[in-house]
Design an enzyme around this catalytic site. Sequence first.
Site, short mmCIF file in Angstrom:
data_model
loop_
_atom_site.label_atom_id
_atom_site.label_comp_id
_atom_site.label_asym_id
_atom_site.label_seq_id
_atom_site.Cartn_x
_atom_site.Cartn_y
_atom_site.Cartn_z
N LYS A 92 0.94 -1.07 -0.09
CA LYS A 92 0.17 -0.01 0.09
C LYS A 92 0.93 1.20 0.06
O LYS A 92 2.00 1.23 0.51
CB LYS A 92 -0.83 -0.17 1.32
CG LYS A 92 -2.07 0.77 1.28
CD LYS A 92 -3.32 0.13 0.65
CE LYS A 92 -4.55 0.82 0.62
NZ LYS A 92 -5.67 0.08 0.08
N GLY A 192 -24.11 3.50 4.50
CA GLY A 192 -23.41 4.21 3.52
C GLY A 192 -23.66 3.61 1.95
O GLY A 192 -23.39 2.41 1.77
N VAL A 193 -24.28 4.35 1.41
CA VAL A 193 -24.72 3.88 -0.15
C VAL A 193 -24.01 4.66 -1.12
O VAL A 193 -24.55 5.35 -1.94
CB VAL A 193 -26.20 4.10 0.00
CG1 VAL A 193 -27.14 2.88 0.62
CG2 VAL A 193 -26.73 5.58 0.30
N GLY A 194 -22.56 4.38 -0.93
CA GLY A 194 -21.90 5.05 -1.85
C GLY A 194 -21.52 4.16 -2.88
O GLY A 194 -22.53 3.44 -3.38
N VAL A 196 -19.95 1.19 -3.61
CA VAL A 196 -20.29 -0.22 -3.21
C VAL A 196 -21.63 -0.44 -2.55
O VAL A 196 -22.20 -1.28 -3.09
CB VAL A 196 -19.27 -0.80 -2.26
CG1 VAL A 196 -19.46 -2.36 -2.01
CG2 VAL A 196 -17.94 -0.49 -2.90
P1 NAD Z 1 -17.84 5.83 -1.09
O1 NAD Z 1 -17.08 7.03 -0.95
O2 NAD Z 1 -18.38 5.77 -2.58
O3 NAD Z 1 -19.16 5.64 -0.32
C1 NAD Z 1 -18.94 5.78 1.05
C2 NAD Z 1 -20.23 6.42 1.64
O4 NAD Z 1 -20.40 6.31 2.59
C3 NAD Z 1 -20.40 7.76 0.84
O5 NAD Z 1 -21.89 7.73 0.40
C4 NAD Z 1 -20.75 8.63 2.22
O6 NAD Z 1 -21.39 9.75 2.14
C5 NAD Z 1 -21.07 7.38 3.44
N1 NAD Z 1 -20.83 7.92 4.82
C6 NAD Z 1 -19.45 8.42 5.24
N2 NAD Z 1 -19.53 8.53 6.55
C7 NAD Z 1 -20.64 8.15 7.01
C8 NAD Z 1 -21.31 7.62 8.23
N3 NAD Z 1 -20.61 8.16 9.21
N4 NAD Z 1 -22.53 6.98 8.33
C9 NAD Z 1 -23.16 6.69 7.19
N5 NAD Z 1 -22.57 6.82 5.74
C10 NAD Z 1 -21.35 7.41 5.62
O7 NAD Z 1 -16.82 4.60 -1.00
P2 NAD Z 1 -17.11 3.19 -1.31
O8 NAD Z 1 -16.18 2.96 -2.63
O9 NAD Z 1 -18.52 2.86 -2.03
O10 NAD Z 1 -16.38 2.19 -0.33
C11 NAD Z 1 -17.20 2.09 0.72
C12 NAD Z 1 -16.28 1.15 1.85
O11 NAD Z 1 -15.75 0.14 1.34
C13 NAD Z 1 -14.94 1.77 2.18
O12 NAD Z 1 -14.73 1.68 3.68
C14 NAD Z 1 -13.98 1.47 1.15
O13 NAD Z 1 -12.69 1.44 1.83
C15 NAD Z 1 -14.52 -0.20 1.12
N6 NAD Z 1 -14.00 -1.02 -0.07
C16 NAD Z 1 -14.21 -0.50 -1.26
C17 NAD Z 1 -13.89 -1.10 -2.50
C18 NAD Z 1 -14.23 -0.57 -3.73
O14 NAD Z 1 -14.26 -1.26 -4.79
N7 NAD Z 1 -14.76 0.60 -3.95
C19 NAD Z 1 -12.96 -2.23 -2.23
C20 NAD Z 1 -12.52 -2.76 -1.20
C21 NAD Z 1 -13.27 -2.18 0.13
#
Ligand code: NAD
Length: 367
Positions: A92, A192-194, A196
């Site tokens: 990393k 968290g509905v980002g 993933v």
């Molecule tokens: P993202 O930033 O697109 O989504 C995260 C969401 O969480 C956002 O919508 C944000 O507004 C919301 N959020 C932040 N703080 C919050 C809280 N206190 N309560 C509720 N919601 C909150 O990120 P992502 O790419 O969807 O990743 C989500 C998680 O999965 C992260 O921890 C990331 O490290 C992990 N992850 C992602 C991937 C990937 O392929 N994107 C792979 C492995 C792990």
Amino acid sequence: MMDVNEMEKVEDGFLFSEVSQLGHEQVVFCHDEPTGLKAIIGIHNTVLGPACGGTRMWNYTNEKEALTDVLRLSRGMTYKSAISGLNLGGGKAVIIGDVNTMKTEPFLRRFGKFVESLGGKYITAEDVNMKTRDMEIIGMETQYVTGLPEIRGGGGDPSPVTAYGTYMGMKATAKKVFGSDSLEGKKIAVQGVGQVGMYLVEHLAKENAQLYITDISESKLKAISEKFGATVVGMDEVYDLDMDIYAPCALGATINDETLARLTCKMIAGAANNQLADEKKHGYMLLDMGITYAPDFLINAGGIINVYEEFLGNYNRESAYRQAENIYTTCLDILNLAENESLSSQDAAIQLAEKRITDIGKVRLPR
Ligand code: NAD
């Protein structure tokens, strides 16, 4: 490197004791005065293959915090790749600085040159505050970069594959807990509905799960609740919800002393990294409480699976999905091992990952 004042505060021996504690092979400090680049590359383990893991850019409060982060995250990547059956080691990188003002083309290309100088021992990819476009720029100086846009032959956004793997892990855990992997009617809270979380909700909605969602973003909540009929709950309220499954998909460390006093779900399965605030303590607290935990580094491995597919050349998304599907079987194996050996599922997963590294390490030794 650290400035003089900071160096004085750090006791002698700190660096090597920190680095050896988690068993890292190599830690590289990268500094470039003209661009202001300060980065640390953590190479944890290369027994299975080159150390692979994303680059995170963050305005760390101090350099010790950045070092701790890169050491912890690169070790996590070793286990994630090992448990997923990939021929990759764990690495990393962290870049210290303000993403809004410092992330220029020369800055990223200088970082690319540092990655190239390691000759393939470390392969970089996207992470927090680093997008596919940044990987393209880094890729102007190094061949050891993945996560390129699809039009450049890359794998593009890994989130759909991550969400699918998480969904598979959730189904396997449900099979263990409820005796069936059907999620129909299950009360599931997605935190968290980002990127993933959104795709995960889509899979769960297709199974007619009873969905609850929470997020900071009002607009995301509105769009997703309207599209999938999910109920919106408050960010703190989520821990007290009457639910079957808690799916953390936002932040790490949400499983801690405070939330464990409130959670009443039967199982936890989500995509967020480092969900357990304290791996040992909270892993075993979950075991004592009878809450089954799907180890995060296994069920969110779709991202690294996608990156690996790209690394092999001729990226094929179908193949990435097929590999992410294997998370189901691996997850069940881990939960069974944990049950048989009275281990936390986190420890069982680490044990299996370490076993693969040891076994393959022996195969690779010259005879
Ligand atoms: P993202 O930033 O697109 O989504 C995260 C969401 O969480 C956002 O919508 C944000 O507004 C919301 N959020 C932040 N703080 C919050 C809280 N206190 N309560 C509720 N919601 C909150 O990120 P992502 O790419 O969807 O990743 C989500 C998680 O999965 C992260 O921890 C990331 O490290 C992990 N992850 C992602 C991937 C990937 O392929 N994107 C792979 C492995 C792990």
